[in-house]
Write an enzyme that holds these catalytic residues in place. Structure first.
Site, PDB file in Angstrom:
ATOM      1  N   ARG A  33       0.886  -1.128   0.012  1.00 25.36           N
ATOM      2  CA  ARG A  33       0.062  -0.040   0.025  1.00 25.36           C
ATOM      3  C   ARG A  33       0.965   1.161   0.247  1.00 25.36           C
ATOM      4  NH1 ARG A  33      -5.535  -0.411   1.679  1.00 25.36           N
ATOM      5  NH2 ARG A  33      -5.793  -2.691   1.093  1.00 25.36           N
ATOM      6  N   ARG A  37      -3.199   6.559   1.132  1.00 22.19           N
ATOM      7  CA  ARG A  37      -3.960   7.464   1.733  1.00 22.19           C
ATOM      8  C   ARG A  37      -2.832   8.193   2.618  1.00 22.19           C
ATOM      9  NH1 ARG A  37      -9.209   4.738   3.711  1.00 22.19           N
ATOM     10  NH2 ARG A  37      -7.719   2.868   3.955  1.00 22.19           N
ATOM     11  N   ARG A  46      -7.462  11.964  -4.735  1.00 19.67           N
ATOM     12  CA  ARG A  46      -9.000  11.413  -4.290  1.00 19.67           C
ATOM     13  C   ARG A  46      -9.961  12.291  -4.290  1.00 19.67           C
ATOM     14  NH1 ARG A  46     -11.797   8.386  -4.163  1.00 19.67           N
ATOM     15  NH2 ARG A  46     -11.969   7.060  -2.247  1.00 19.67           N
ATOM     16  N   ASP A  82      -6.961  -2.452  -7.269  1.00 18.95           N
ATOM     17  CA  ASP A  82      -7.396  -3.057  -5.957  1.00 18.95           C
ATOM     18  C   ASP A  82      -7.630  -4.636  -6.297  1.00 18.95           C
ATOM     19  OD1 ASP A  82      -8.301  -2.065  -3.255  1.00 18.95           O
ATOM     20  OD2 ASP A  82      -9.813  -3.727  -3.724  1.00 18.95           O
ATOM     21  N   TYR A 159     -14.910 -11.476   0.169  1.00 16.06           N
ATOM     22  CA  TYR A 159     -15.510 -10.305   0.018  1.00 16.06           C
ATOM     23  C   TYR A 159     -16.845 -10.320  -0.799  1.00 16.06           C
ATOM     24  CZ  TYR A 159     -11.691  -7.120   1.481  1.00 16.06           C
ATOM     25  OH  TYR A 159     -10.769  -6.713   2.211  1.00 16.06           O
TER      26      TYR A 159
END
Ligand code: 1CP
Length: 359
Positions: A33, A37, A46, A82, A159
């Protein structure tokens, strides 16, 4: 399609050498990652663009992939995407909701729901990832290798059934106990797509691949043996087999099965070149268990990046000593958290470079 797309000459092959067991001057380092963020330039992007819009727009995905490479002396770039683009390609809707993360408005409830999935030509729906890889490989100018990735079948299945993050995965695990055949059908469908997807990523420019079994930690050894390991194994065997059949040089492959302590010996025999360790695993005993024919990746506690920089450096020094400099790719034991100070990311990368030098 060929892999010879006039890509720039690679200048730093540390991670590829470490993955193949060849000598390196120091341990290569990248961070799961690493594009995300915790970087203000990512958050700015974003504000203007939806998460999956970025994934689907090669110029934007490329730009975000390069953000951490510009800031830190990392030894690999990982394509911005992703794992949930795979269920999308099978026909499921996934939304990225602010503060909530990924949500499937219509998750799979019963085995009959498998009929709604569309496995035909699904890899073609991921062309935007291939385009992003090709563009990024050029834009990297050979600085570092470009990694591709996918989610492992069990993690993606969970998921698709849970519909969002879950503390227990009880709804998905219920399928394993109540509908084992439907579970295997779904896992196989995801495996087939993953194989084509990973081969496509290499053809598009990926120089190394990682398979994320992030939900390995929810499985018992028995469930892992039945519903995870066979599919992880099929993926590495078939991807390497197909590349060979197509005359394309094989690329190193990493499996990161979070929490699957019990499976280390088995994972070492699957054919993956690299095994990712989460931060709860001990580097020395893990090495003793897997032997010397695989590379280990990891595994600093992501929260160690909250420590003062001097302490962080000490922790990295200790980790480097525990792994030794041969067949080790330095990383965190899971993805970097969004509230980490980018200066501490830099301190982590610099400490690896300092303390992993071969003596
Ligand atoms: O709002 C935002 O901007 C979303 C934050 C975000 C980011 C930056 C998500 C949502 N995904 C990503 C990118 C991402 N995801 C990468 C990019 C490349 C990199 O820099 O590493 C990668 C490799 C992933 C893979 C991924 N997505 C995994 C496997 C790794 C892991 O962390 O275990 C998983 C489980 C996901 C699902 C996912 N996507 C996003 C979130 C918040 C989650 C986790 C949701 C949950 O289970 O609670």
């Amino acid at each position: 399609m060929s892999t010879e797309q006039n890509f720039p000459v690679l200048q730093n092959d540390l991670i590829l050498r470490a993955a193949r067991g060849q000598p390196t001057e120091r341990a290569p380092v990248w961070v799961m990652r690493q594009a995300g963020r915790y970087l203000p330039e990512f958050r700015k992007m974003r504000e203007k663009h939806g998460f999956f819009d970025i994934c689907q727009t090669p110029e934007l995905a490329c730009e975000i992939t390069l953000q951490p490479i510009r800031r830190f002396p990392l030894d690999a770039a990982i394509i911005f995407s992703d794992i949930l683009v795979v269920p999308q390609a099978l026909g499921m809707v996934v939304e990225m909701r602010p503060g909530e993360g990924p949500v499937f408005p219509e998750p799979l409830n019963m085995p009959d729901d498998l009929d709604k999935l569309c496995s035909k030509d699904s890899v073609e729906k991921l062309q935007y990832v291939f385009d992003a890889l090709t563009l990024t490989r050029h834009k990297l100018e050979g600085k570092v290798p470009l990694l591709g990735f996918t989610g492992a079948p069990w993690t993606l299945m969970s998921y698709m059934i849970e519909g969002k993050g879950s503390k227990t995965q009880a709804k998905a695990k219920k399928w394993l106990y109540q509908h084992p055949e439907a579970s295997q059908k779904l896992l196989q469908m995801i495996t087939n797509l993953n194989v084509d997807y990973l081969v496509g990523q290499v053809k598009a420019g990926a120089q190394m691949l990682q398979v994320f079994e992030s939900h390995g930690e929810f499985l018992t050894q028995e469930l892992f043996d039945k519903f995870s390991l066979p599919y992880l194994t099929a993926i590495v065997e078939q991807v390497k087999g197909k590349l060979k059949a197509d005359g394309i040089p094989e690329v190193p492959m990493t499996v990161f099965a979070k929490g699957a302590h019990f499976a280390l010996e088995q994972l070492a025999r699957t054919g993956y070149d690299v095994i990712g360790l989460d931060w709860t695993m001990n580097p020395e005993s893990s090495r003793a268990r897997v032997g010397n024919n695989v590379t280990l990746q990891g595994n600093l506690d992501p929260c160690a990046l909250y420590a003062p920089k001097e302490e962080l450096a000490e922790k990295v020094a200790k980790m480097a000593l525990a792994f030794g400099s041969h067949r080790w790719i330095a990383n965190l034991g899971h993805g970097i958290y969004p509230d980490v100070d980018p200066d501490h990311m830099e301190a982590f990368v610099e400490a690896v470079q300092k303390f992993s030098v071969k003596k």
